[in-house]
Motif scaffolding. Structure first.
Motif, PDB file in Angstrom:
ATOM      1  N   LEU A  42       0.761  -0.953   0.029  1.00 53.85           N
ATOM      2  CA  LEU A  42       0.009   0.135   0.048  1.00 53.85           C
ATOM      3  C   LEU A  42       0.652   1.389   0.051  1.00 53.85           C
ATOM      4  CD1 LEU A  42      -2.469   1.604   0.139  1.00 53.85           C
ATOM      5  CD2 LEU A  42      -2.718   0.907   2.829  1.00 53.85           C
ATOM      6  N   ARG A  43       1.881   1.259   0.703  1.00 53.86           N
ATOM      7  CA  ARG A  43       3.007   2.165   0.813  1.00 53.86           C
ATOM      8  C   ARG A  43       3.632   2.505  -0.438  1.00 53.86           C
ATOM      9  NH1 ARG A  43       8.074   4.310   4.027  1.00 53.86           N
ATOM     10  NH2 ARG A  43       7.055   6.533   4.484  1.00 53.86           N
ATOM     11  N   LEU A  44       3.896   1.404  -1.237  1.00 54.73           N
ATOM     12  CA  LEU A  44       4.647   1.665  -2.427  1.00 54.73           C
ATOM     13  C   LEU A  44       3.473   2.335  -3.420  1.00 54.73           C
ATOM     14  CD1 LEU A  44       6.838   0.900  -4.638  1.00 54.73           C
ATOM     15  CD2 LEU A  44       5.803  -1.163  -4.950  1.00 54.73           C
ATOM     16  N   ALA A  45       2.254   1.898  -3.875  1.00 53.57           N
ATOM     17  CA  ALA A  45       1.345   2.414  -4.396  1.00 53.57           C
ATOM     18  C   ALA A  45       1.064   3.823  -4.189  1.00 53.57           C
ATOM     19  CB  ALA A  45       0.058   1.722  -4.311  1.00 53.57           C
ATOM     20  N   TRP A  46       1.072   4.366  -2.842  1.00 52.85           N
ATOM     21  CA  TRP A  46       0.717   5.522  -2.441  1.00 52.85           C
ATOM     22  C   TRP A  46       2.049   6.602  -3.001  1.00 52.85           C
ATOM     23  CZ3 TRP A  46       0.359  10.475  -0.597  1.00 52.85           C
ATOM     24  CH2 TRP A  46       1.286  10.976   0.525  1.00 52.85           C
ATOM     25  N   HIS A  47       3.328   6.034  -2.768  1.00 57.36           N
ATOM     26  CA  HIS A  47       4.467   6.817  -3.045  1.00 57.36           C
ATOM     27  C   HIS A  47       4.669   6.990  -4.328  1.00 57.36           C
ATOM     28  CE1 HIS A  47       6.510   7.329   1.294  1.00 57.36           C
ATOM     29  NE2 HIS A  47       5.290   7.408   1.212  1.00 57.36           N
ATOM     30  N   ALA A 169      -5.076   5.351   6.456  1.00 56.86           N
ATOM     31  CA  ALA A 169      -4.260   4.040   6.192  1.00 56.86           C
ATOM     32  C   ALA A 169      -3.189   3.754   6.981  1.00 56.86           C
ATOM     33  CB  ALA A 169      -3.502   4.320   4.731  1.00 56.86           C
ATOM     34  N   HIS A 170      -3.014   4.535   8.039  1.00 55.71           N
ATOM     35  CA  HIS A 170      -2.017   4.498   9.094  1.00 55.71           C
ATOM     36  C   HIS A 170      -2.619   3.393  10.153  1.00 55.71           C
ATOM     37  CE1 HIS A 170       0.948   7.687   8.107  1.00 55.71           C
ATOM     38  NE2 HIS A 170       1.029   6.750   7.234  1.00 55.71           N
ATOM     39  N   ALA A 171      -3.633   2.820   9.861  1.00 57.41           N
ATOM     40  CA  ALA A 171      -4.252   1.687  10.793  1.00 57.41           C
ATOM     41  C   ALA A 171      -3.257   0.445  10.261  1.00 57.41           C
ATOM     42  CB  ALA A 171      -5.740   1.397  10.432  1.00 57.41           C
ATOM     43  N   LEU A 172      -2.571   0.556   9.233  1.00 57.97           N
ATOM     44  CA  LEU A 172      -1.936  -0.428   8.612  1.00 57.97           C
ATOM     45  C   LEU A 172      -0.398  -0.359   8.891  1.00 57.97           C
ATOM     46  CD1 LEU A 172      -3.620  -1.425   5.306  1.00 57.97           C
ATOM     47  CD2 LEU A 172      -3.817  -2.782   7.428  1.00 57.97           C
ATOM     48  N   GLY A 173       0.371  -1.585   9.253  1.00 61.53           N
ATOM     49  CA  GLY A 173       1.622  -1.403   9.192  1.00 61.53           C
ATOM     50  C   GLY A 173       2.428  -0.767  10.291  1.00 61.53           C
ATOM     51  N   ARG A 174       3.633  -0.481   9.939  1.00 59.11           N
ATOM     52  CA  ARG A 174       4.506  -0.023  11.141  1.00 59.11           C
ATOM     53  C   ARG A 174       5.528   0.935  10.557  1.00 59.11           C
ATOM     54  NH1 ARG A 174       6.871  -3.135  14.863  1.00 59.11           N
ATOM     55  NH2 ARG A 174       5.418  -4.744  14.812  1.00 59.11           N
ATOM     56  N   CYS A 175       6.142   1.645  11.496  1.00 58.59           N
ATOM     57  CA  CYS A 175       7.362   2.327  11.088  1.00 58.59           C
ATOM     58  C   CYS A 175       8.430   1.584  11.594  1.00 58.59           C
ATOM     59  CB  CYS A 175       7.378   3.724  11.896  1.00 58.59           C
ATOM     60  SG  CYS A 175       6.059   4.834  11.472  1.00 58.59           S
ATOM     61  N   HIS A 176       9.860   1.673  10.721  1.00 59.83           N
ATOM     62  CA  HIS A 176      10.975   0.791  10.838  1.00 59.83           C
ATOM     63  C   HIS A 176      12.045   1.677  11.063  1.00 59.83           C
ATOM     64  CE1 HIS A 176       8.043  -1.510   8.033  1.00 59.83           C
ATOM     65  NE2 HIS A 176       8.691  -2.377   8.577  1.00 59.83           N
ATOM     66  N   THR A 177      12.701   1.649  12.162  1.00 57.60           N
ATOM     67  CA  THR A 177      13.864   2.496  12.301  1.00 57.60           C
ATOM     68  C   THR A 177      14.986   2.711  11.219  1.00 57.60           C
ATOM     69  OG1 THR A 177      14.892   0.591  13.330  1.00 57.60           O
ATOM     70  CG2 THR A 177      13.855   2.225  15.008  1.00 57.60           C
ATOM     71  N   ARG A 179      14.168   2.194   8.081  1.00 54.40           N
ATOM     72  CA  ARG A 179      13.623   2.948   6.854  1.00 54.40           C
ATOM     73  C   ARG A 179      13.151   4.284   7.080  1.00 54.40           C
ATOM     74  NH1 ARG A 179       9.158  -1.932   5.205  1.00 54.40           N
ATOM     75  NH2 ARG A 179      10.833  -3.673   5.396  1.00 54.40           N
ATOM     76  N   SER A 180      12.467   4.740   7.947  1.00 53.38           N
ATOM     77  CA  SER A 180      12.099   6.212   8.037  1.00 53.38           C
ATOM     78  C   SER A 180      12.830   6.586   9.170  1.00 53.38           C
ATOM     79  CB  SER A 180      10.632   6.461   8.400  1.00 53.38           C
ATOM     80  OG  SER A 180      10.173   5.388   9.696  1.00 53.38           O
ATOM     81  N   GLY A 181      13.406   5.793  10.249  1.00 51.07           N
ATOM     82  CA  GLY A 181      13.844   6.425  11.528  1.00 51.07           C
ATOM     83  C   GLY A 181      12.933   6.071  12.713  1.00 51.07           C
TER      84      GLY A 181
HETATM   85  C1  HEM Z   1       4.241   3.972   6.951  1.00 49.06           C
HETATM   86  C2  HEM Z   1       4.620   9.061   6.873  1.00 49.06           C
HETATM   87  C3  HEM Z   1       0.402   9.426   4.488  1.00 49.06           C
HETATM   88  C4  HEM Z   1       0.186   4.440   4.028  1.00 49.06           C
HETATM   89  C5  HEM Z   1       4.797   5.647   7.017  1.00 49.06           C
HETATM   90  C6  HEM Z   1       6.046   5.827   7.618  1.00 49.06           C
HETATM   91  C7  HEM Z   1       6.012   7.068   7.604  1.00 49.06           C
HETATM   92  C8  HEM Z   1       4.742   7.579   7.074  1.00 49.06           C
HETATM   93  C9  HEM Z   1       7.210   7.857   8.125  1.00 49.06           C
HETATM   94  C10 HEM Z   1       6.945   4.774   8.203  1.00 49.06           C
HETATM   95  C11 HEM Z   1       7.915   4.035   6.939  1.00 49.06           C
HETATM   96  C12 HEM Z   1       8.674   2.847   7.645  1.00 49.06           C
HETATM   97  O1  HEM Z   1       9.474   3.307   8.438  1.00 49.06           O
HETATM   98  O2  HEM Z   1       8.631   1.844   6.987  1.00 49.06           O
HETATM   99  C13 HEM Z   1       3.367   9.561   6.423  1.00 49.06           C
HETATM  100  C14 HEM Z   1       2.957  10.954   6.286  1.00 49.06           C
HETATM  101  C15 HEM Z   1       1.928  10.973   5.427  1.00 49.06           C
HETATM  102  C16 HEM Z   1       1.421   9.504   5.145  1.00 49.06           C
HETATM  103  C17 HEM Z   1       3.765  12.078   7.033  1.00 49.06           C
HETATM  104  C18 HEM Z   1       0.893  12.361   5.520  1.00 49.06           C
HETATM  105  C19 HEM Z   1       0.387  12.882   6.521  1.00 49.06           C
HETATM  106  C20 HEM Z   1      -0.067   7.945   3.946  1.00 49.06           C
HETATM  107  C21 HEM Z   1      -0.932   7.691   3.147  1.00 49.06           C
HETATM  108  C22 HEM Z   1      -1.016   6.511   2.895  1.00 49.06           C
HETATM  109  C23 HEM Z   1      -0.075   5.877   3.853  1.00 49.06           C
HETATM  110  C24 HEM Z   1      -1.787   8.689   2.471  1.00 49.06           C
HETATM  111  C25 HEM Z   1      -1.917   5.487   1.806  1.00 49.06           C
HETATM  112  C26 HEM Z   1      -3.102   5.769   1.366  1.00 49.06           C
HETATM  113  C27 HEM Z   1       1.247   4.055   5.086  1.00 49.06           C
HETATM  114  C28 HEM Z   1       1.452   2.585   5.094  1.00 49.06           C
HETATM  115  C29 HEM Z   1       2.381   2.621   6.133  1.00 49.06           C
HETATM  116  C30 HEM Z   1       3.272   3.657   6.193  1.00 49.06           C
HETATM  117  C31 HEM Z   1       0.179   1.692   4.788  1.00 49.06           C
HETATM  118  C32 HEM Z   1       2.916   1.121   6.527  1.00 49.06           C
HETATM  119  C33 HEM Z   1       4.098   0.811   5.736  1.00 49.06           C
HETATM  120  C34 HEM Z   1       4.655  -0.501   6.267  1.00 49.06           C
HETATM  121  O3  HEM Z   1       4.260  -1.084   7.225  1.00 49.06           O
HETATM  122  O4  HEM Z   1       5.673  -1.047   5.648  1.00 49.06           O
HETATM  123  N1  HEM Z   1       4.170   6.396   6.671  1.00 49.06           N
HETATM  124  N2  HEM Z   1       2.571   8.767   5.729  1.00 49.06           N
HETATM  125  N3  HEM Z   1       0.577   7.044   4.543  1.00 49.06           N
HETATM  126  N4  HEM Z   1       2.221   4.783   5.599  1.00 49.06           N
HETATM  127 FE1  HEM Z   1       2.360   6.687   5.383  1.00 49.06          FE
END
Ligand code: HEM
Length: 285
Positions: A42-47, A169-177, A179-181
């Motif tokens: 999902l994050r790949l599709a968004w970025h 979408a930030h219900a899904l997944g996690r942050c990784h030190t 990757r993003s820190g």
């Molecule tokens: C993860 C920032 C909006 C989907 C993350 C991470 C950061 C971040 C820093 C952690 C990445 C890592 O360390 O792996 C933001 C910011 C946003 C934003 C600043 C805007 C306010 C969105 C949107 C979506 C999204 C619009 C999708 C529609 C995700 C998902 C993850 C994620 C699914 C989890 C990835 C994983 O588990 O590998 N985001 N994000 N984010 N973001 Fe966002």
């Protein structure tokens, strides 16, 4: 015939329902993260999509420049090679699909198979070369607040309601030190698409995490869950907060608004062929 094959555009030669199933089969892996590649797909599709600039009509998923350096190496994209690598065998199996279609479809599969709404999707993106990579800095910076979040998403052509729905979408997944820190999941069920981003944001007291890493928040009670500074803007900014309160109360409203805003995100800057069909894929179960 051969003649017909050479005049049929490649996007028409792809079995998209078959690709959907093949992506879905790649989601589960008990040895990866929380057991699913869905969040990182999902994050790949968004970025891939969120680089769009509605004034210059540049960026977006169409050319899929996210797979080329320097865009693949922008800080915001750290870790997304994990998703690209996982999807690569499907490009071999379905050579006529464009990377832009493959990566955006992977986002749709992730949302749907993890329990989210049906997302309408069309094929027809045409890949571009590395020279067309978008400049760094088009994706949001998690260290900043509401003004920055608005600047970034207004540039894509979104309004406040759509922004508040997308960040769910930030219900899904996690942050990784590495990757993003940043560190940790947003809630206890990071492989289920829910409205928990909103409920957790409102129901917890969020305090700065005590560590040497970048400034982020943890829930005061357990310390197990996290919020980015940019996430907190959805609690403190009154116009964002009104939507957060609605989506926390009403999961159906969130699902409907997310499905619309996410489908729009995946189409930003794409000129689809006139006869590109609109798909609503069925989930596997
Ligand atoms: C993860 C920032 C909006 C989907 C993350 C991470 C950061 C971040 C820093 C952690 C990445 C890592 O360390 O792996 C933001 C910011 C946003 C934003 C600043 C805007 C306010 C969105 C949107 C979506 C999204 C619009 C999708 C529609 C995700 C998902 C993850 C994620 C699914 C989890 C990835 C994983 O588990 O590998 N985001 N994000 N984010 N973001 Fe966002």
């Amino acid at each position: 015939s051969k003649q017909q094959d050479s005049t049929t555009p490649s996007w028409k030669k792809v079995d998209y329902a078959g690709v959907y199933k093949d992506i879905a089969a790649l989601l589960e892996d008990e040895n990866y993260d929380d057991g699913s590649y869905g969040p990182v797909f999902l994050r790949l599709a968004w970025h891939a999509s969120g680089t769009y600039d509605c004034k210059s009509h540049t960026g977006g998923s169409s050319g899929c420049t996210i797979r080329h350096a320097p865009e693949s190496e922008h800080d915001a994209n750290a870790g997304l090679e994990v998703a690209r690598r996982r999807l690569e065998p499907l490009k071999k199996k379905h050579p006529n699909i464009s990377y832009g279609d493959l990566y955006t479809l992977a986002g749709v599969v992730a949302v749907q198979e993890l329990g989210g709404p049906t997302v309408k999707w069309r094929p027809g993106r045409v890949d571009k070369q590395a020279v067309e990579c978008t400049p760094d800095g088009r994706l949001p910076d998690a260290a900043q607040g509401a003004d920055h979040v608005r600047d970034i998403f207004y540039r894509m052509g979104f309004g406040d309601q759509e922004i508040a729905a997308l960040v769910g979408a930030h219900a899904l997944g996690r942050c990784h030190t590495d990757r993003s820190g940043y560190d940790g999941p947003w809630n206890a069920s990071p492989t289920a698409f829910t409205n928990f981003f909103y409920t957790e944001l409102l129901d917890n007291t969020w305090v700065p995490k005590k560590w040497t890493g970048p400034m982020q928040f943890v829930d005061k009670q357990s310390g197990a869950f996290m919020m980015l500074p940019a996430d907190m803007a959805f609690k403190t900014d009154p116009r964002f907060r009104a939507y957060v309160e609605r989506y926390a109360r009403d999961q159906d409203a969130f699902f409907a608004d997310f499905a619309n805003a996410f489908a729009k995100l995946l189409e930003l800057g794409v000129s689809f062929p006139e006869d590109a069909p609109l798909y609503r894929f069925k989930t596997l179960d």
